[in-house]
Design a protein around this motif. Sequence first.
Motif, mmCIF file in Angstrom:
data_model
loop_
_atom_site.group_PDB
_atom_site.id
_atom_site.type_symbol
_atom_site.label_atom_id
_atom_site.label_comp_id
_atom_site.label_asym_id
_atom_site.label_seq_id
_atom_site.Cartn_x
_atom_site.Cartn_y
_atom_site.Cartn_z
ATOM 1 N N GLN A 264 33.891 79.869 39.055
ATOM 2 C CA GLN A 264 32.814 78.952 39.405
ATOM 3 C C GLN A 264 32.894 77.660 38.605
ATOM 4 O OE1 GLN A 264 32.546 82.073 38.445
ATOM 5 N NE2 GLN A 264 31.194 83.254 39.783
ATOM 6 N N LEU A 267 35.639 75.528 40.029
ATOM 7 C CA LEU A 267 35.326 75.045 41.366
ATOM 8 C C LEU A 267 34.349 73.876 41.315
ATOM 9 C CD1 LEU A 267 35.431 75.351 44.474
ATOM 10 C CD2 LEU A 267 33.561 77.004 44.262
ATOM 11 N N VAL A 268 33.300 73.990 40.522
ATOM 12 C CA VAL A 268 32.261 72.967 40.496
ATOM 13 C C VAL A 268 32.710 71.740 39.711
ATOM 14 C CG1 VAL A 268 29.903 72.472 39.731
ATOM 15 C CG2 VAL A 268 30.435 74.672 40.771
ATOM 16 N N THR A 270 35.974 70.739 38.539
ATOM 17 C CA THR A 270 37.232 70.037 38.821
ATOM 18 C C THR A 270 37.839 70.399 40.165
ATOM 19 O OG1 THR A 270 38.564 71.753 37.732
ATOM 20 C CG2 THR A 270 37.763 69.936 36.355
ATOM 21 N N ASN A 271 37.434 71.524 40.753
ATOM 22 C CA ASN A 271 38.050 72.030 41.990
ATOM 23 C C ASN A 271 39.565 72.186 41.846
ATOM 24 O OD1 ASN A 271 38.008 73.008 44.615
ATOM 25 N ND2 ASN A 271 38.233 70.984 45.534
ATOM 26 N N GLY A 272 39.977 72.559 40.646
ATOM 27 C CA GLY A 272 41.396 72.772 40.404
ATOM 28 C C GLY A 272 42.155 71.551 39.942
ATOM 29 N N GLN A 276 46.049 70.004 40.210
ATOM 30 C CA GLN A 276 46.111 71.456 40.055
ATOM 31 C C GLN A 276 46.293 71.917 38.611
ATOM 32 O OE1 GLN A 276 45.433 73.177 42.860
ATOM 33 N NE2 GLN A 276 45.279 71.148 43.780
ATOM 34 N N ASN A 279 43.724 74.728 38.099
ATOM 35 C CA ASN A 279 43.650 75.764 39.124
ATOM 36 C C ASN A 279 43.906 77.128 38.484
ATOM 37 O OD1 ASN A 279 43.348 76.871 41.680
ATOM 38 N ND2 ASN A 279 45.520 76.693 42.148
ATOM 39 N N LEU A 283 40.182 80.923 41.645
ATOM 40 C CA LEU A 283 39.982 79.779 42.529
ATOM 41 C C LEU A 283 41.030 79.754 43.633
ATOM 42 C CD1 LEU A 283 38.487 77.185 43.219
ATOM 43 C CD2 LEU A 283 39.907 75.987 41.535
ATOM 44 N N TYR A 286 40.016 82.155 46.284
ATOM 45 C CA TYR A 286 38.930 81.557 47.069
ATOM 46 C C TYR A 286 39.479 80.555 48.076
ATOM 47 C CZ TYR A 286 34.828 78.666 48.055
ATOM 48 O OH TYR A 286 33.841 77.943 48.674
ATOM 49 N N ARG A 287 40.432 79.758 47.656
ATOM 50 C CA ARG A 287 41.016 78.773 48.570
ATOM 51 C C ARG A 287 41.757 79.461 49.710
ATOM 52 N NH1 ARG A 287 43.688 74.329 44.447
ATOM 53 N NH2 ARG A 287 41.803 73.071 44.120
ATOM 54 N N LEU A 291 39.557 78.053 52.381
ATOM 55 C CA LEU A 291 39.849 76.621 52.410
ATOM 56 C C LEU A 291 41.304 76.304 52.737
ATOM 57 C CD1 LEU A 291 37.911 75.572 49.171
ATOM 58 C CD2 LEU A 291 37.076 75.537 51.522
#
Length: 327
Positions: A264, A267-268, A270-272, A276, A279, A283, A286-287, A291
Amino acid sequence: MTTPETAERRTVSGGESRRTPSGAPPRRRRIRTEAVSGYLFVAPAVILFSVMGLYTIGYGFALSFAHWNGFTPTWKWVGLDNYADLLWRDPVYAPPVQAAALNTLWVMIFVPLLTVAVSFPLAVLLNQVRRLQGVLRSIYFVPYVTSGIAVYFAWRYILQPEGAINFLLGTLGLGSLQEPQGWLGNPDTALATLIVVIVWGNVPVAMLLYLTGLQSINPSVLEAAQLDGAGWWRTNVSVIWPLLMPLTGINVLLNLRESLHGFQTFLVMTNGGPAQHTNVLGLEAYRLAFLENLNPTLGLASALGWMLFVVAIVLALINLRVLRSRV
């Protein structure tokens, strides 16, 4: 004179329990009734766990051997291809998983280490405070009870190029340490910054566990150490720390689990990214599930999830073995 009614309900000399016409003691029948009632009360929870727990676990395990995007009515069974594609074979999926595995390894090393290194001294100091201990304990516990999403966005604001960290460094005359791209925008500092944020959130629980252990130590043990000439440092290192080793194992295991499965924060915040560099495997799973270019690969995500599960079990067994060898 004995009648048929009294013969059915007679009491044998010596205190034998009264029997019903069916021949079963009333106490045994009552226990049987209570057992049936207990089973009826727990049946909804057992059924719910069977449907939401065992069924979904089995469903996810079967899905790890198939290709499915979540929309088609049928699966395409591929056996162990999902695992091979993730580990080394597929040039599209394997490199991101390998990079995420390296980042996850760094998180798994430094988060438990820093959490223990910070929480144990804090617990020792807080245990020596005689006044306002409850207030201080509540203050230290605030990071854990605060809403995670709100905390993550607050950290993002603090770590921006114009955020509080760079402003504070500039005010102190340490402008050379500022990050013009922000602490989360620089690939060299992004992962380390997120590790610090995770440790900041994990310290309260670890500190309270240590504090509970400190308050349960027999004072005579500490008095004996002081009579033998042990000072404050020696007492904490040679007496208190070994006694709290089981709690250290619990803290390490909890932080390892969070480092392995949690995503979490990444994700919130840097979103990886950037590129990357933050990453992690959680995560990445989840992708893959939700995604992946609007074409989810749930089979690959399930396979990655099961690999994480196996690693978590192995780490738990190793931790248990180490704790047993030290007891």
